[in-house]
Write an enzyme that holds these catalytic residues in place. Structure first.
Site, PDB file in Angstrom:
ATOM      1  N   LYS A  13       0.814  -1.224   0.000  1.00 25.11           N
ATOM      2  CA  LYS A  13       0.000   0.000   0.000  1.00 25.11           C
ATOM      3  C   LYS A  13       0.844   1.269   0.000  1.00 25.11           C
ATOM      4  O   LYS A  13       0.577   2.181  -0.758  1.00 25.11           O
ATOM      5  CB  LYS A  13      -0.921   0.040   1.226  1.00 25.11           C
ATOM      6  CG  LYS A  13      -2.058  -0.939   1.199  1.00 25.11           C
ATOM      7  CD  LYS A  13      -3.091  -0.607   2.282  1.00 25.11           C
ATOM      8  CE  LYS A  13      -2.495  -0.601   3.684  1.00 25.11           C
ATOM      9  NZ  LYS A  13      -1.997  -1.915   4.141  1.00 25.11           N
ATOM     10  N   ARG A  88      -9.680   1.930   8.892  1.00 21.40           N
ATOM     11  CA  ARG A  88      -9.164   0.621   9.254  1.00 21.40           C
ATOM     12  C   ARG A  88     -10.222  -0.235   9.940  1.00 21.40           C
ATOM     13  O   ARG A  88      -9.958  -1.373  10.294  1.00 21.40           O
ATOM     14  CB  ARG A  88      -8.009   0.879  10.216  1.00 21.40           C
ATOM     15  CG  ARG A  88      -6.902  -0.106  10.274  1.00 21.40           C
ATOM     16  CD  ARG A  88      -5.884   0.027   9.179  1.00 21.40           C
ATOM     17  NE  ARG A  88      -4.599  -0.478   9.591  1.00 21.40           N
ATOM     18  CZ  ARG A  88      -3.435   0.025   9.181  1.00 21.40           C
ATOM     19  NH1 ARG A  88      -3.401   1.044   8.353  1.00 21.40           N
ATOM     20  NH2 ARG A  88      -2.320  -0.499   9.587  1.00 21.40           N
ATOM     21  N   ARG A 127      11.291  -6.523   4.642  1.00 15.63           N
ATOM     22  CA  ARG A 127      11.296  -5.077   4.886  1.00 15.63           C
ATOM     23  C   ARG A 127      11.933  -4.763   6.246  1.00 15.63           C
ATOM     24  O   ARG A 127      12.617  -3.754   6.400  1.00 15.63           O
ATOM     25  CB  ARG A 127       9.864  -4.534   4.846  1.00 15.63           C
ATOM     26  CG  ARG A 127       9.794  -3.033   5.076  1.00 15.63           C
ATOM     27  CD  ARG A 127       8.415  -2.475   4.858  1.00 15.63           C
ATOM     28  NE  ARG A 127       7.518  -2.748   5.969  1.00 15.63           N
ATOM     29  CZ  ARG A 127       6.222  -2.453   5.982  1.00 15.63           C
ATOM     30  NH1 ARG A 127       5.669  -1.904   4.916  1.00 15.63           N
ATOM     31  NH2 ARG A 127       5.475  -2.717   7.024  1.00 15.63           N
ATOM     32  N   ARG A 133      11.624  -1.374  10.872  1.00 13.73           N
ATOM     33  CA  ARG A 133      10.412  -0.917  11.553  1.00 13.73           C
ATOM     34  C   ARG A 133      10.154  -1.744  12.802  1.00 13.73           C
ATOM     35  O   ARG A 133      10.253  -2.957  12.777  1.00 13.73           O
ATOM     36  CB  ARG A 133       9.214  -1.041  10.606  1.00 13.73           C
ATOM     37  CG  ARG A 133       8.784   0.286  10.036  1.00 13.73           C
ATOM     38  CD  ARG A 133       7.679   0.123   9.057  1.00 13.73           C
ATOM     39  NE  ARG A 133       6.423  -0.324   9.666  1.00 13.73           N
ATOM     40  CZ  ARG A 133       5.242  -0.254   9.066  1.00 13.73           C
ATOM     41  NH1 ARG A 133       5.167   0.258   7.853  1.00 13.73           N
ATOM     42  NH2 ARG A 133       4.163  -0.685   9.660  1.00 13.73           N
ATOM     43  N   ARG A 144      -0.849  -8.038  13.351  1.00  9.47           N
ATOM     44  CA  ARG A 144      -1.381  -7.043  12.405  1.00  9.47           C
ATOM     45  C   ARG A 144      -2.276  -7.708  11.362  1.00  9.47           C
ATOM     46  O   ARG A 144      -3.290  -7.147  10.947  1.00  9.47           O
ATOM     47  CB  ARG A 144      -0.233  -6.272  11.747  1.00  9.47           C
ATOM     48  CG  ARG A 144       0.386  -5.271  12.727  1.00  9.47           C
ATOM     49  CD  ARG A 144       1.805  -4.879  12.363  1.00  9.47           C
ATOM     50  NE  ARG A 144       1.904  -4.238  11.081  1.00  9.47           N
ATOM     51  CZ  ARG A 144       2.989  -4.303  10.296  1.00  9.47           C
ATOM     52  NH1 ARG A 144       4.042  -5.004  10.670  1.00  9.47           N
ATOM     53  NH2 ARG A 144       2.993  -3.677   9.149  1.00  9.47           N
TER      54      ARG A 144
HETATM   55  P1  AMP Z   1       0.685   1.008   8.643  1.00  9.49           P
HETATM   56  O1  AMP Z   1       1.907   1.803   8.352  1.00  9.49           O
HETATM   57  O2  AMP Z   1      -0.499   1.447   7.844  1.00  9.49           O
HETATM   58  O3  AMP Z   1       0.934  -0.466   8.554  1.00  9.49           O
HETATM   59  O4  AMP Z   1       0.291   1.313  10.160  1.00  9.49           O
HETATM   60  C1  AMP Z   1       1.163   1.007  11.216  1.00  9.49           C
HETATM   61  C2  AMP Z   1       0.425   1.023  12.533  1.00  9.49           C
HETATM   62  O5  AMP Z   1      -0.117   2.336  12.777  1.00  9.49           O
HETATM   63  C3  AMP Z   1      -0.771   0.093  12.622  1.00  9.49           C
HETATM   64  O6  AMP Z   1      -0.404  -1.231  12.963  1.00  9.49           O
HETATM   65  C4  AMP Z   1      -1.598   0.768  13.728  1.00  9.49           C
HETATM   66  O7  AMP Z   1      -1.040   0.526  15.002  1.00  9.49           O
HETATM   67  C5  AMP Z   1      -1.382   2.240  13.411  1.00  9.49           C
HETATM   68  N1  AMP Z   1      -2.410   2.726  12.472  1.00  9.49           N
HETATM   69  C6  AMP Z   1      -2.246   3.135  11.189  1.00  9.49           C
HETATM   70  N2  AMP Z   1      -3.400   3.516  10.645  1.00  9.49           N
HETATM   71  C7  AMP Z   1      -4.346   3.338  11.601  1.00  9.49           C
HETATM   72  C8  AMP Z   1      -5.753   3.536  11.656  1.00  9.49           C
HETATM   73  N3  AMP Z   1      -6.454   3.990  10.599  1.00  9.49           N
HETATM   74  N4  AMP Z   1      -6.386   3.255  12.824  1.00  9.49           N
HETATM   75  C9  AMP Z   1      -5.719   2.824  13.894  1.00  9.49           C
HETATM   76  N5  AMP Z   1      -4.398   2.575  13.907  1.00  9.49           N
HETATM   77  C10 AMP Z   1      -3.711   2.843  12.779  1.00  9.49           C
END
Ligand code: AMP
Length: 188
Positions: A13, A88, A127, A133, A144
């Protein structure tokens, strides 16, 4: 173009969001990136988000929705945006609807990048070696994916029901997947 990008962690994404944003001349808004920047900068928001992002669980809606509401009020999104990682869960999707009503705009498309879970685990572990990360360890990746399956996957039906869903296979070269998405979205 006003779009949301859905798909499991590791589907690509973030990579695709940056490329699509450039192609369409709109900002890509990644809630994950905003949280990571705030955690790094040790802001108040970062302090609130950290325990959740590190555990692979969702940051509470109250915090996330307020952050997105602020971001969508900024000038650079008037002609469009691509939301990467938001909504989400169904409550966030309903909240996004109300933000868009307030802004007097509508969503054009929900793009879902699909990918098999074994493949995404492999990609995320790779990654982890490159980006380091904090949430790319195997137990957190599994968490996740579980959160995706229970909280986020219902959004597929939510947007399909509105005739907004476009599903694109995320397997393949980065440029190939971008072309696939652009073709699918622009031929609607
Ligand atoms: P991502 O980079 O999109 O994989 O997001 C990393 C982490 O950020 C996720 O595992 C959540 O802990 C938090 N996060 C990102 N977007 C959201 C969202 N829309 N709602 C809640 N937590 C989020």
């Amino acid at each position: 173009m006003r779009a949301v990008l859905l798909g499991p962690p590791g589907a690509g994404k973030g990579t695709q969001a940056a490329r699509l944003a450039e192609q369409w001349g709109i900002p890509a808004i990644s809630t994950g990136d905003i949280f990571r920047a705030n955690i790094k900068g040790q802001t108040e928001l970062g302090r609130k988000a950290q325990e959740f992002t590190h555990a692979g669980t969702l940051v509470p809606d109250e915090i996330t929705n307020a952050m997105v509401r602020d971001r969508l009020a900024q000038d650079d999104v008037v002609n469009g945006f691509l939301l990467d990682g938001y909504p989400r869960n169904p409550d966030q999707a309903v909240e996004l609807d109300s933000m868009l009503v307030e802004l007097d705009v509508a969503l054009d498309v929900a793009i879902e990048i699909t990918a098999d879970s074994e493949l995404v685990i492999e990609r995320l572990l790779k990654r982890a070696e490159i980006e380091g990360r904090a949430d790319d360890t195997e137990p957190v990746i599994r968490k996740r994916l579980e959160v995706y399956a229970t909280s986020t996957a219902p959004l597929t039906a939510f947007y399909a029901g509105r005739g907004l869903l476009v599903q694109v296979d995320g397997i393949g070269q980065v440029a190939e997947v971008t072309d696939r998405i652009v073709a699918a979205v622009e031929s609607r």
